[in-house]
Design a protein around this motif. Structure first.
Motif, PDB file in Angstrom:
ATOM      1  N   THR A  97      44.775  26.649 -11.381  1.00 21.14           N
ATOM      2  CA  THR A  97      44.101  27.942 -11.302  1.00 21.14           C
ATOM      3  C   THR A  97      42.612  27.797 -11.606  1.00 21.14           C
ATOM      4  OG1 THR A  97      44.518  28.471 -13.618  1.00 21.14           O
ATOM      5  CG2 THR A  97      46.218  29.082 -12.035  1.00 21.14           C
ATOM      6  N   THR A  98      41.799  28.569 -10.890  1.00 19.29           N
ATOM      7  CA  THR A  98      40.350  28.606 -11.154  1.00 19.29           C
ATOM      8  C   THR A  98      39.869  30.035 -11.352  1.00 19.29           C
ATOM      9  OG1 THR A  98      39.909  28.585  -8.768  1.00 19.29           O
ATOM     10  CG2 THR A  98      39.884  26.463  -9.910  1.00 19.29           C
ATOM     11  N   GLY A  99      40.318  30.959 -10.506  1.00 17.37           N
ATOM     12  CA  GLY A  99      39.900  32.352 -10.620  1.00 17.37           C
ATOM     13  C   GLY A  99      40.763  33.127 -11.594  1.00 17.37           C
ATOM     14  N   VAL A 100      40.366  34.378 -11.876  1.00 16.91           N
ATOM     15  CA  VAL A 100      41.097  35.296 -12.750  1.00 16.91           C
ATOM     16  C   VAL A 100      41.588  36.465 -11.906  1.00 16.91           C
ATOM     17  CG1 VAL A 100      40.934  36.856 -14.726  1.00 16.91           C
ATOM     18  CG2 VAL A 100      39.791  34.639 -14.795  1.00 16.91           C
ATOM     19  N   GLY A 101      42.843  36.881 -12.123  1.00 18.95           N
ATOM     20  CA  GLY A 101      43.417  37.993 -11.384  1.00 18.95           C
ATOM     21  C   GLY A 101      44.870  37.747 -11.061  1.00 18.95           C
ATOM     22  N   LYS A 102      45.413  38.593 -10.175  1.00 22.85           N
ATOM     23  CA  LYS A 102      46.794  38.439  -9.731  1.00 22.85           C
ATOM     24  C   LYS A 102      46.788  37.890  -8.314  1.00 22.85           C
ATOM     25  CE  LYS A 102      48.849  41.954 -12.710  1.00 22.85           C
ATOM     26  NZ  LYS A 102      49.693  43.178 -12.784  1.00 22.85           N
ATOM     27  N   PHE A 103      47.510  36.778  -8.107  1.00 21.10           N
ATOM     28  CA  PHE A 103      47.501  36.061  -6.841  1.00 21.10           C
ATOM     29  C   PHE A 103      48.929  35.989  -6.286  1.00 21.10           C
ATOM     30  CE2 PHE A 103      44.061  34.538  -9.470  1.00 21.10           C
ATOM     31  CZ  PHE A 103      42.964  34.528  -8.618  1.00 21.10           C
ATOM     32  N   THR A 104      49.077  36.250  -5.005  1.00 22.75           N
ATOM     33  CA  THR A 104      50.376  36.167  -4.344  1.00 22.75           C
ATOM     34  C   THR A 104      50.511  34.833  -3.621  1.00 22.75           C
ATOM     35  OG1 THR A 104      50.489  38.564  -4.037  1.00 22.75           O
ATOM     36  CG2 THR A 104      51.919  37.223  -2.638  1.00 22.75           C
ATOM     37  N   VAL A 105      51.623  34.136  -3.878  1.00 16.68           N
ATOM     38  CA  VAL A 105      51.892  32.856  -3.234  1.00 16.68           C
ATOM     39  C   VAL A 105      53.206  32.968  -2.469  1.00 16.68           C
ATOM     40  CG1 VAL A 105      50.634  31.560  -4.977  1.00 16.68           C
ATOM     41  CG2 VAL A 105      53.081  31.945  -5.275  1.00 16.68           C
ATOM     42  N   THR A 106      53.316  32.221  -1.365  1.00 14.48           N
ATOM     43  CA  THR A 106      54.511  32.288  -0.519  1.00 14.48           C
ATOM     44  C   THR A 106      54.975  30.884  -0.164  1.00 14.48           C
ATOM     45  OG1 THR A 106      53.741  34.371   0.451  1.00 14.48           O
ATOM     46  CG2 THR A 106      55.508  33.203   1.608  1.00 14.48           C
ATOM     47  N   PRO A 107      56.175  30.479  -0.603  1.00 19.37           N
ATOM     48  CA  PRO A 107      56.712  29.160  -0.229  1.00 19.37           C
ATOM     49  C   PRO A 107      57.430  29.227   1.106  1.00 19.37           C
ATOM     50  CG  PRO A 107      58.202  30.222  -1.753  1.00 19.37           C
ATOM     51  CD  PRO A 107      57.056  31.190  -1.544  1.00 19.37           C
ATOM     52  N   SER A 108      57.634  28.070   1.722  1.00 16.12           N
ATOM     53  CA  SER A 108      58.377  27.991   2.973  1.00 16.12           C
ATOM     54  C   SER A 108      58.969  26.608   3.129  1.00 16.12           C
ATOM     55  CB  SER A 108      57.479  28.310   4.175  1.00 16.12           C
ATOM     56  OG  SER A 108      56.462  27.332   4.319  1.00 16.12           O
ATOM     57  N   VAL A 109      60.029  26.503   3.966  1.00 18.57           N
ATOM     58  CA  VAL A 109      60.668  25.230   4.301  1.00 18.57           C
ATOM     59  C   VAL A 109      61.049  25.268   5.779  1.00 18.57           C
ATOM     60  CG1 VAL A 109      61.585  24.773   1.993  1.00 18.57           C
ATOM     61  CG2 VAL A 109      62.942  26.092   3.631  1.00 18.57           C
ATOM     62  N   LYS A 110      61.396  24.090   6.303  1.00 15.52           N
ATOM     63  CA  LYS A 110      61.930  24.002   7.650  1.00 15.52           C
ATOM     64  C   LYS A 110      63.439  23.755   7.586  1.00 15.52           C
ATOM     65  CE  LYS A 110      58.014  22.372  10.448  1.00 15.52           C
ATOM     66  NZ  LYS A 110      57.512  21.263  11.302  1.00 15.52           N
ATOM     67  N   VAL A 111      64.201  24.453   8.435  1.00 14.81           N
ATOM     68  CA  VAL A 111      65.629  24.225   8.607  1.00 14.81           C
ATOM     69  C   VAL A 111      65.911  24.219  10.094  1.00 14.81           C
ATOM     70  CG1 VAL A 111      67.962  25.060   8.172  1.00 14.81           C
ATOM     71  CG2 VAL A 111      66.211  25.332   6.423  1.00 14.81           C
ATOM     72  N   ASP A 112      66.537  23.151  10.567  1.00 16.16           N
ATOM     73  CA  ASP A 112      66.812  23.008  12.003  1.00 16.16           C
ATOM     74  C   ASP A 112      65.540  23.138  12.833  1.00 16.16           C
ATOM     75  OD1 ASP A 112      69.497  22.607  11.591  1.00 16.16           O
ATOM     76  OD2 ASP A 112      70.016  24.709  11.811  1.00 16.16           O
ATOM     77  N   GLY A 113      64.410  22.647  12.287  1.00 15.48           N
ATOM     78  CA  GLY A 113      63.154  22.669  13.022  1.00 15.48           C
ATOM     79  C   GLY A 113      62.405  23.983  12.975  1.00 15.48           C
ATOM     80  N   THR A 114      62.966  25.002  12.304  1.00 19.63           N
ATOM     81  CA  THR A 114      62.319  26.313  12.220  1.00 19.63           C
ATOM     82  C   THR A 114      61.791  26.538  10.818  1.00 19.63           C
ATOM     83  OG1 THR A 114      63.794  27.214  13.914  1.00 19.63           O
ATOM     84  CG2 THR A 114      62.650  28.801  12.511  1.00 19.63           C
TER      85      THR A 114
END
Length: 305
Positions: A97-114
């Motif tokens: 972290t560098t900034g101050v505040g509330k940050f939204t993060v979104t994870p993702s993965v691939k399954v069957d190439g999608t």
């Protein structure tokens, strides 16, 4: 400094298709961190199809992903003679972290190439020196299949799974590509009526594309009375990880059976077999034998027969 409070953002995403595959994803994040410190975001993605791969975490300006640690898991089930597998990937992202505040993060993965996004989570970053000190660290014990244990953050800078192998499960060489069966008994010599425990393991290479398992055939034991020692023969049990010829395999117990010999002689225990698809061939455990003799005459109780 480690993070202080625990805030779990757990959501479930289930996607189905004509191929009847589904993916479940859970995201968790420690709830508050001071600017300049690291925080961990955990994603658990499970699929009834291929193993989820290629985990990514999308972060906004003010955050930076500095490490990703991924651990594959698998559960094998046999119901009415049909074997099915659930594959899961547990991923810990280390975020600086560098900034101050509330940050939204979104994870993702691939399954069957999608590529599929998991549930978003919020990281709350406060000014340095504003959080209480010396609070216990929380961890995320999500366990969708009942066999994941606590996940230790290794803080590695790559995607190589860091798995603790059990030397007792190690083998000099694999008995087949990707996955194989291995059978063992706790004793090779017994007297008539003495219990011999047969265990059949499934080894699956953690770095290979995992196959589907079909058409199971049980190990024969015609000269023994047999009794299952498993809580449920339809569900396998996690045995740990093994090193086989320099590669790491996940190991599960498919069968644990108590055998009681009915006669003397060199009695045979047949092989259990599974089919791997697509085009994976058949995998068989070893055929084993137990030398069974009469109980010694001395010390036999009255009426022994």
């Amino acid at each position: 400094m480690r993070v202080i409070f625990a805030l779990f953002a757990a959501m479930l995403i289930t996607l189905t298709s004509a191929h009847a595959w589904a993916i479940e994803m859970h995201t968790s994040v420690d709830g508050a961190v001071e600017a300049g410190d690291d925080i961990e975001v955990t994603l658990q993605a499970s699929s009834t199809s291929d193993l989820p791969t290629d985990p990514l975490l999308a972060v906004p300006s003010g955050l930076r992903v500095t490490g990703t640690n991924a651990t594959p898991q698998q559960q094998i089930s046999i119901v009415n003679g049909v074997m099915s597998a659930h594959r899961a990937l547990i991923v810990t992202f280390t975020v600086h972290t560098t900034g101050v505040g509330k940050f939204t993060v979104t994870p993702s993965v691939k399954v069957d190439g999608t590529r599929t996004n998991g549930p978003s989570a919020t990281i709350n970053v406060v000014a340095s020196g504003t959080l209480p000190q010396h609070q216990p660290q929380a961890f995320n014990p999500f366990d969708p299949f009942g066999f994941f244990g606590q996940q230790d953050p290794f803080g590695q800078q790559d995607n190589t799974p860091q798995l603790l192998v059990d030397p007792k499960l190690g083998m000099a060489a694999p008995r087949g590509q990707t996955a194989f069966l291995h059978a063992a008994v706790d004793k090779s010599r017994a007297v008539v009526g003495e219990q011999v425990t047969l265990t059949i393991y499934l080894y699956v290479d953690t770095q290979a594309r995992e196959p589907d398992f079909t058409d199971p055939h049980e190990a024969t034991s015609n000269d023994f009375v047999r009794k299952s020692l498993m809580k449920d023969d339809a569900t396998s049990e996690d045995a740990g990880y093994a090193s086989v010829a320099g590669r790491t395999y996940g190991v599960r117990v498919l069968r644990r059976i108590a055998l009681f010999a009915l006669k003397t002689g060199d009695l045979e225990i047949g092989a259990m077999s599974l089919s791997l698809s697509p085009r994976g061939g058949v995998r068989e455990s070893e055929k084993l034998s137990v030398l069974v003799v009469d109980a010694p005459i001395a010390g036999r109780p009255a009426g022994y027969e």
